[in-house]
Enzyme design. Structure first.
Site, PDB file in Angstrom:
ATOM      1  N   ASN A  88      12.955  81.642  96.351  1.00  0.00           N
ATOM      2  CA  ASN A  88      12.355  80.455  96.949  1.00  0.00           C
ATOM      3  C   ASN A  88      12.164  79.380  95.889  1.00  0.00           C
ATOM      4  O   ASN A  88      13.070  78.604  95.657  1.00  0.00           O
ATOM      5  CB  ASN A  88      11.060  80.751  97.694  1.00  0.00           C
ATOM      6  CG  ASN A  88      10.725  79.643  98.687  1.00  0.00           C
ATOM      7  OD1 ASN A  88      11.624  79.047  99.264  1.00  0.00           O
ATOM      8  ND2 ASN A  88       9.449  79.361  98.879  1.00  0.00           N
ATOM      9  N   THR A 128      17.453  78.545  94.905  1.00  0.00           N
ATOM     10  CA  THR A 128      18.295  79.559  95.503  1.00  0.00           C
ATOM     11  C   THR A 128      19.589  79.535  94.714  1.00  0.00           C
ATOM     12  O   THR A 128      19.795  78.640  93.906  1.00  0.00           O
ATOM     13  CB  THR A 128      18.511  79.186  96.995  1.00  0.00           C
ATOM     14  OG1 THR A 128      17.235  79.105  97.625  1.00  0.00           O
ATOM     15  CG2 THR A 128      19.374  80.151  97.748  1.00  0.00           C
ATOM     16  N   ASP A 174       7.951  79.955 103.280  1.00  0.00           N
ATOM     17  CA  ASP A 174       8.942  79.547 104.271  1.00  0.00           C
ATOM     18  C   ASP A 174       8.461  79.768 105.705  1.00  0.00           C
ATOM     19  O   ASP A 174       9.111  79.330 106.654  1.00  0.00           O
ATOM     20  CB  ASP A 174      10.261  80.299 104.051  1.00  0.00           C
ATOM     21  CG  ASP A 174      11.125  79.621 103.003  1.00  0.00           C
ATOM     22  OD1 ASP A 174      10.699  78.593 102.462  1.00  0.00           O
ATOM     23  OD2 ASP A 174      12.230  80.121 102.722  1.00  0.00           O
ATOM     24  N   ARG A 203      16.891  89.324 104.008  1.00  0.00           N
ATOM     25  CA  ARG A 203      15.790  88.376 103.859  1.00  0.00           C
ATOM     26  C   ARG A 203      14.472  89.140 103.684  1.00  0.00           C
ATOM     27  O   ARG A 203      14.284  90.220 104.244  1.00  0.00           O
ATOM     28  CB  ARG A 203      15.725  87.534 105.127  1.00  0.00           C
ATOM     29  CG  ARG A 203      14.675  86.422 105.139  1.00  0.00           C
ATOM     30  CD  ARG A 203      15.125  85.254 104.332  1.00  0.00           C
ATOM     31  NE  ARG A 203      14.363  84.049 104.671  1.00  0.00           N
ATOM     32  CZ  ARG A 203      13.996  83.141 103.778  1.00  0.00           C
ATOM     33  NH1 ARG A 203      14.296  83.313 102.502  1.00  0.00           N
ATOM     34  NH2 ARG A 203      13.339  82.064 104.136  1.00  0.00           N
ATOM     35  N   GLY A 251      17.393  74.484  99.411  1.00  0.00           N
ATOM     36  CA  GLY A 251      16.329  74.371 100.403  1.00  0.00           C
ATOM     37  C   GLY A 251      16.812  73.713 101.671  1.00  0.00           C
ATOM     38  O   GLY A 251      17.859  74.048 102.223  1.00  0.00           O
TER      39      GLY A 251
END
Length: 599
Positions: free
Chosen positions: A415, A395, A437, A112, A494
């Site tokens: 994103n 995504t 996010d 991430r 999402g």
């Protein structure tokens, strides 16, 4: 899953009260079920790769045939999608890779994105403390430090069989020689957000001369970048490429520095594990919220015999499942964030007694308004006094099983569509806008409408909370032997990712749909706030109407245009036939340019 395998499933008995309203809906199933019964999965004896883009599927399959394992194929697919699906496939983003090897050992690689060192809690607020519109979504300040190159190269080095150069060869070829665009793919390249950035528009839109279906899309700058990574992936973080990225960021007023890139590391974490109907659920730990929320949802539902309530997407099933969604998402919003910065109540959220307490609060005749929902006492610590916000849909997910039974479930992201829109000149890839996010301001929803807590506030080096939920399902093992691989699952979408994966598990395990039917079943979603039941446009109107009559606020996407399906998510799934061991691939037919490829 064949119906006879469900007869031995394990579940906690629970008395379900019914009313005339519910009884009248028990036999209602979604209107496309008759069509779905004819949908068959792709079958293969040895190995399977399922992705949103057919060239990427072929890339993974080619590496498997060359002797690579599932991780090699995942690395090949990850880099290939950076070429063929730039909407979400990426070098400038990040994600999660869940691995289960043939011996039952599991790994979760967290790659991430991270907040730059110069990031601060209030960086997206104006002088009055209000969120500055779009600042966390577009432009140079929207990006976190990218993790994809670190994650894929780490996975290859630790768990692959071939070399990184071998795994990346298909992606390099696709960038150099190009690939033929379908109508849907060409349309995706017309994004207005990209048009705002001349360097980005030059690569993907020929500065306004948009690509058409049937044209070959070549990316020579990206091809050279991929060659450099294949030769030495550390160059991306500590070499000349890192300096190029930092220079572009500085020139545009961004925050990412060469020091931020040099300090980035992928993390090998322990997956979250749960159990449902005699299956073991292996899924994503924080900084994904997906795995623990998925486990909590399934724990709540484990006390209901869902097939007795009605068929897949019947009113009664949707009601109980939605109420489980509502309760688990309440906990998501209050408690979850980066585990390196917060103590998270994961054991409490996964507690079966806690699930039973939540279950007992579900009224079989009507929804519980979110504003009236009261968390069962005695299980969870006090939530933060203030509450957080939301996550983007662009995504992509892929699932892989190799000939030895090694499995990979991978979800990664920029994103939003094409991330921040910022292209790194000379390197040919766009950066993420993953900083959205984080909680820009407690109580203010993000781009996906999610409310999140102060636990997800912006801090230097922190990883933002995610809904990505790569998941592997096995039969239940014992202390002396591991279970057998049953499903490999995941989706983009999402905030809808978790509910889509939950519905995929339920459709397969409880309702007996084959894996292609699972991928194509109409989707529904509830995330506690806003208090609204979202239904995919293809969801049957009669079921939607009866849910509205029960008391739900129903939002059926794109309902004004019955020719527009109005979709979210993209499940790319694999099942293992429990009798023959044959691999069954389910590619989500909502996207016509992907496929399940096997041999």
């Amino acid at each position: 899953m064949p119906r006879n395998t469900l007869q031995s499933r394990l579940f906690t008995p629970f008395v379900v009260r019914t009313s005339a309203v519910v009884l009248s809906t028990l036999l209602i199933s979604f209107s496309t079920k008759a069509q779905q019964l004819g949908l068959e999965p792709t079958r293969a004896q040895h190995a399977m790769v399922v992705t949103i883009q057919h060239d990427a599927s072929d890339a993974g399959l080619a590496v498997l045939k060359e002797g690579g394992n599932a991780v090699d194929a995942a690395v090949a697919v990850g880099f290939a999608l950076a070429v063929t699906y730039p909407v979400a496939g990426n070098l400038g983003g990040g994600g999660f890779m869940l691995i289960r090897d043939k011996h039952g050992k599991t790994h979760f690689i967290d790659y991430r994105e991270k907040a730059p060192a110069a990031a601060s809690r209030d960086m997206y607020l104006d002088a009055k403390g209000n969120v500055i519109p779009k600042m966390s979504l577009a432009g140079y300040k929207a990006s976190g430090v990218p993790g994809t190159v670190a994650g894929l190269s780490y996975a290859q080095k630790q768990y692959g069989k071939l070399t990184l150069a071998q795994d990346m060869a298909p992606a390099i070829r696709l960038a150099t020689e190009g690939f033929v665009l379908s109508e849907q793919e060409a349309h995706l390249l017309e994004s207005k957000d990209m048009s705002k950035f001349p360097s980005t528009a030059k690569i993907y839109q020929r500065s306004g001369d948009f690509y058409k279906a049937g044209e070959t899309f070549k990316q020579p700058e990206l091809a050279e970048t991929l060659r450099r990574i294949a030769k030495d992936p550390t160059d991306f973080y500590k070499g000349a490429m890192a300096k190029q990225i930092a220079a572009v960021e500085k020139a545009g007023g961004g925050l990412i520095t060469a020091e931020d890139l040099a300090g980035y590391q992928a993390k090998d974490r322990n997956p979250i594990k749960g159990r449902y109907r005699g299956y073991d659920i292996i899924t994503a730990p924080p900084p994904s919220s997906g795995g623990i929320v998925l486990v909590e949802i399934l724990n709540i539902l484990s006390g209901f015999d869902l097939p007795k309530l009605g068929s897949d997407r019947s009113v009664a099933q949707v009601h109980y499942i939605t109420e489980a969604f509502r309760r688990a998402y309440m906990d998501r919003g209050d408690y979850l964030g980066d585990p390196d910065f917060n103590q998270l109540p994961l054991k409490q959220m996964a507690n079966m007694k806690y699930a039973a307490a939540w279950r007992s609060s579900i009224d079989p005749t009507k929804p519980t308004p979110s504003k009236e929902l009261v968390r069962p006492s005695g299980f969870m610590p006090p939530p933060p006094q203030v509450t957080p916000r939301k996550e983007s849909t662009q995504t992509t997910h892929f699932s892989i099983v190799d000939k030895d039974g090694n499995a990979v479930s991978n979800t990664y992201t920029l994103n939003s569509y094409f991330g921040s829109g910022v292209l790194i000149d000379g390197l040919g890839f766009v950066m993420n806008n993953e900083m959205d996010d984080f909680t820009s301001k407690v109580g203010v929803p993000n781009v996906y409408g999610l409310i999140q807590s102060a636990a997800n506030g912006i801090e230097p080096g922190k990883r933002p909370l995610s809904a990505m939920t790569p998941t592997i399902v096995t039969t239940h093992g014992h202390w002396f032997r591991h279970g057998k691989l049953a499903y490999v699952m995941g989706t983009p979408g999402g905030s809808t990712i978790i509910t889509t994966v939950a519905n995929d598990v339920i459709s397969a395990v409880d309702n007996g749909l084959n894996i292609q039917q699972v991928a194509d079943a109409p989707r529904f979603h509830h995330q506690y706030l806003p208090d609204r039941l979202d239904l995919e446009k293809k969801f049957p109107v009669d079921v939607a109407d009866q849910l509205r009559t029960m008391g739900y606020t129903v939002n059926r996407l794109a309902v004004a245009d019955e020719k527009n399906p109005g979709v979210w998510g993209d499940s790319e799934l694999i099942a293992v036939d429990p009798k023959t061991g044959e691999l069954l691939g389910g590619h989500d037919s909502r996207r016509d340019f992907g496929k399940a490829a096997g041999y």
